[in-house]
Enzyme design. Structure first.
Site, PDB file in Angstrom:
ATOM      1  N   PRO A  56       0.815  -1.226   0.000  1.00  0.00           N
ATOM      2  CA  PRO A  56       0.000   0.000   0.000  1.00  0.00           C
ATOM      3  C   PRO A  56       0.848   1.276   0.000  1.00  0.00           C
ATOM      4  CG  PRO A  56      -0.826  -1.541   1.643  1.00  0.00           C
ATOM      5  CD  PRO A  56       0.494  -2.071   1.157  1.00  0.00           C
ATOM      6  N   CYS A  57       1.925   1.299   0.754  1.00  0.00           N
ATOM      7  CA  CYS A  57       2.782   2.488   0.812  1.00  0.00           C
ATOM      8  C   CYS A  57       3.461   2.724  -0.525  1.00  0.00           C
ATOM      9  CB  CYS A  57       3.816   2.352   1.920  1.00  0.00           C
ATOM     10  SG  CYS A  57       3.091   2.146   3.560  1.00  0.00           S
ATOM     11  N   SER A  58       3.890   1.648  -1.154  1.00  0.00           N
ATOM     12  CA  SER A  58       4.567   1.766  -2.444  1.00  0.00           C
ATOM     13  C   SER A  58       3.609   2.131  -3.566  1.00  0.00           C
ATOM     14  CB  SER A  58       5.304   0.465  -2.771  1.00  0.00           C
ATOM     15  OG  SER A  58       6.383   0.300  -1.862  1.00  0.00           O
TER      16      SER A  58
END
Length: 171
Positions: A56-58
């Site tokens: 999700p962060c990437s």
């Protein structure tokens, strides 16, 4: 004694009008924290993420890289991606995402989680990420004071903290 008591008290989460905590973060030097977000003049955006290299962060951070010029056009002097990781990890993640070519976007390591905890945005991610991590949030800050804050209900979600949503909120 008061410093011990202060460490035990839960910190109130950042909200509209609150001041950023006075904890330095690491950007280029893995041995020394040199970035004090509470001292950065002008309008900035802080994006707190649970962990570098997580899916999700990437998927979230590239939106900030892609829209960096649009943020600058709205008067944003810097976008600071803050992860509860060591500086080696955040720098490798920056390189992987192609963030090196964006002078407006900075990747910061909150390696002890002190900034995140003081901001009241820490959560226990022991089951998946091995310890306390940052909630997923985005804050628009002017001269160290929060103007807008967006916090996801669940760490894997990227809805209210998506670059497009934050950009739309900046006047």
């Amino acid at each position: 004694m008061s410093s011990v008591i202060d460490k035990l008290k839960p910190h109130k989460a950042l909200s509209h009008g609150s001041k950023l905590p006075a904890h330095a973060l690491k950007e280029d030097n893995p041995e020394q924290a040199t970035v004090n977000l509470h001292e950065v003049p002008g309008k900035i955006v802080i994006v707190g993420v649970p962990g570098a290299f997580t899916p999700p962060c990437s998927s979230q951070v590239p939106g900030y890289l892609q829209h960096a010029d649009a943020f600058a056009a709205k008067g944003v002097a810097g976008i600071y991606i803050v992860a509860v990781n060591d500086a080696f990890t955040t720098q490798a993640w920056k390189e992987k995402l192609g963030g090196g070519g964006h002078k407006l976007v900075h990747f910061l390591a909150d390696d002890t989680g002190a900034f995140t905890k003081a901001a009241g945005l820490s959560f226990d991610a022991s089951g998946l990420l091995g310890g306390h991590r940052s909630q997923r949030y985005a804050a628009v800050v002017h001269n160290g004071a929060v103007e807008h804050i967006f916090v996801e209900d669940e760490a894997p979600s990227v809805t209210v903290t998506a670059a497009e949503k934050v950009l739309a909120a900046i006047l």
